[in-house]
Each structure stands twice: as structure tokens, then as C-alpha cells.
Write an enzyme that holds these catalytic residues in place. Structure first.
Site, short mmCIF file in Angstrom:
data_model
loop_
_atom_site.label_atom_id
_atom_site.label_comp_id
_atom_site.label_asym_id
_atom_site.label_seq_id
_atom_site.Cartn_x
_atom_site.Cartn_y
_atom_site.Cartn_z
N HIS A 1 57.21 33.70 35.95
CA HIS A 1 58.27 34.11 36.86
C HIS A 1 59.47 33.17 36.78
O HIS A 1 59.77 32.45 37.73
CB HIS A 1 57.73 34.20 38.29
N HIS B 1 52.17 41.03 44.86
CA HIS B 1 52.26 40.07 43.75
C HIS B 1 51.32 40.52 42.63
O HIS B 1 50.19 40.94 42.91
CB HIS B 1 51.88 38.67 44.25
N GLU C 1 49.43 39.01 40.66
CA GLU C 1 48.11 38.36 40.68
C GLU C 1 47.17 39.07 41.66
O GLU C 1 46.01 39.34 41.34
CB GLU C 1 48.27 36.89 41.08
N THR D 1 46.31 32.22 44.30
CA THR D 1 46.21 30.83 43.85
C THR D 1 47.39 29.94 44.29
O THR D 1 47.25 28.73 44.34
CB THR D 1 46.12 30.77 42.31
N SER E 1 59.90 34.03 41.78
CA SER E 1 58.68 33.22 41.70
C SER E 1 58.12 32.98 43.10
O SER E 1 58.74 32.29 43.93
CB SER E 1 59.01 31.89 41.01
S1 SF4 Z 1 46.86 29.19 39.09
FE1 SF4 Z 1 47.84 27.19 39.21
S2 SF4 Z 1 47.72 26.38 37.13
FE2 SF4 Z 1 47.32 28.58 37.01
S3 SF4 Z 1 49.31 29.52 36.60
FE3 SF4 Z 1 49.02 29.60 38.82
S4 SF4 Z 1 49.98 27.72 39.59
FE4 SF4 Z 1 49.69 27.46 37.39
#
Ligand code: SF4
Length: 280
Positions: free
Chosen positions: A41, A123, A125, A161, A217
């Protein structure tokens, strides 16, 4: 005037790994090289990859052949399936820490827990984690919403995360009285926690705080929000030329940090501009 620069500013392990894999791919598979969504990002970093021939496609339908690099924050099960069906060459740059969060989520569901993800539902993720799960998954990003959920018999909790640890703890606390059993996996990346702690520490010591990173981001936005709570004169910028001299005028101590996907050359440029504007 003193400038305090965070040691943790800039690429985390997962982003650096993804960028290295992409640069390697330019050497080994230079033709028809794509990323599914931006690799990281940060628009400037993505642009520099574009100059090397790595093209961004937001949908797998728009890639018919060649090599696809999977972004650091993962792709959905459906996208992965389609990439395999199309026989694309896959370079998986998903961060291992993101993969671990996916595994914990699957583990909890397999063992009969309702699942709560503390994070931003939109997001990539979180969308990717959800795609590996069945029904019974809730996503919350604030305590108010968490209060409206439940009750559960068995509840499993994980976090995006890059989530703030303080918020994660608060939401876990709220759920304790709503479920008979609560199982928590702290899937927040350690690099994120360290970065946020250092930013808080610096923000407490300065009169102006500069946070550098992509406006898209999530971890940079969160970093800026955390700093702003402590130091209202916190400014989120993407590049050095956005820095305004009035933000620094009359300030004795200035802090500088950056999100996990901010390239070091951008941080350096911002640092140099601060020094120039303050005549350091
Ligand atoms: S989980 Fe942590 S180490 Fe992995 S990409 Fe995201 S911020 Fe970076």
C-alpha cells in the site's frame, strides 16, 4: 531544534520480502508480470515497480497469462483458485504473519468457535481471511460495534495484523461477558506493535509529528491516528513535497515516523526537507 526519527520507520519484514520477490521476478519472468491489486500500500513504490514492467490488475479476470505475484496481505481463496485454473505462474508474496492469522482463523472455526476479527472489513487482508471461512464470522473495528454483538457459546478472536493492540484488548474485554468461552489469538504483527509503541513514545516528546506513508495504507492511517491522540499537531503525508513549513514553524522538537510500506528513499527525502526547512 531536534528531529527524532523512529528507528522502526519504513519497510517491515513482510513488505521487504514482497518487494524483493517482485524484483527477483523482474529478472526471472520479465514478460507478462502482474500483481493482483497493489503489491504493497504505497503508490510511489507501486509506480516504481510499474517502471520495471510489473503491472497492477485489480481482478484476476483481467490476467490471461503470465506470472501473478500475490500481495503481502494475501488474496482470497476464490482468486487463488482462479489463478490456478488459468494456469498462471504464481509467486506467493503473502507475508507469513498474515498466513498465520489465516491459519488461526481456520483452526478456530474447525473447532466450533464463532469468529470475531478485530479489523477493517474492507481491507484486503480481512477479506482474504474471511474467504477461507464459512458462516458465523463478524468483523469489528470499534468497541461500540463489539458491544452490540453476541451472545456466543464459544467465541474465537483474532486481529488484523496491523491492528492497534490497545483496541484489540478493549474489544476482547467487551466480549468476555458475552460468551461462555473465549479463545484469543493475538495475531497482531510484532513489527506493528513495536512501530506503534515507538511512535507513541516520540509523539509524547515532540511539538509536531510527521507520519509518512500511503493514504491507502491502513497501518499508516492507524499510526497517524495513534500519534494524533497524543500530539494533535500530527500530519500524515505521502511524499516530501507535501510537507508545509508552517507545521514546523516555531517548533523545538519534531518527530518523524513511517508506515510499514513506506520506502526508505521517501523517508529520507522527508527527513532532508525537514532539515532544510529548519536549517539544520
Ligand atoms: S504482517 Fe507485519 S510483517 Fe507482515 S506485511 Fe503486515 S506489517 Fe509487515
Amino acid at each position: 531544534m531536534k528531529l527524532l526519527v523512529a528507528k522502526s520507520a519504513g519497510f517491515c519484514f513482510g513488505v521487504k520480502r514482497a518487494m524483493d520477490m517482485a524484483l527477483e521476478a523482474v529478472q526471472s519472468h520479465p514478460k507478462a508480470l502482474y500483481t493482483l491489486g497493489p503489491l504493497i500500500h504505497n503508490p510511489q513504490a507501486v509506480q516504481s515497480l510499474g517502471q520495471l514492467g510489473i503491472q497492477v490488475r485489480n481482478r484476476i479476470e483481467n490476467i490471461s497469462k503470465g506470472t501473478v505475484i500475490l500481495r503481502s496481505h494475501g488474496v482470497s481463496l476464490q482468486e487463488l483458485k482462479e489463478a490456478k485454473e488459468k494456469r498462471l505462474r504464481i509467486i506467493d508474496a503473502t507475508c507469513p504473519i498474515v498466513k498465520r492469522a489465516q491459519l488461526y482463523a481456520k483452526f478456530l472455526q474447525r473447532h466450533g468457535y464463532g469468529l470475531l476479527i478485530v479489523g477493517d472489513a474492507h481491507h484486503p487482508e480481512v477479506e482474504a481471511i474471511r474467504s477461507y471461512l464459512g458462516e458465523g464470522v463478524a468483523v469489528v473495528e470499534d468497541v461500540k460495534k463489539a458491544r452490540r454483538l453476541g451472545p456466543w457459546d464459544k467465541l474465537g478472536i483474532i486481529a488484523q495484523t496491523t491492528q492497534s493492540f490497545a483496541l484489540f484488548k478493549e474489544i476482547v474485554n467487551v466480549t468476555l461477558e458475552k460468551a461462555k468461552e473465549v479463545r484469543v489469538f493475538n495475531t497482531i504483527c510484532r513489527a506493528t506493535t513495536i512501530r506503534q509503541m515507538e511512535a507513541v513514545d516520540i509523539a509524547r516528546k515532540v511539538d509536531s509529528m510527521i507520519v509518512v506513508g500511503g493514504y491507502n495504507s491502513g497501518n499508516t492511517q492507524r499510526l497517524a491516528a495513534i500519534c494524533k491522540e497524543i500530539q494533535p499537531r500530527t500530519y500524515h503525508i505521502e511524499t516530501a513535497h507535501e510537507l508545509r513549513s508552517r507545521w514546523l514553524a516555531g517548533r523545538e522538537r519534531i518527530g518523524l515516523t513511517a508506515g510499514a510500506s513506506t520506502p526508505s528513499w521517501i523517508i529520507k527525502e522527508v527527513e532532508e526537507r525537514i532539515r532544510r526547512l529548519k536549517d539544520l
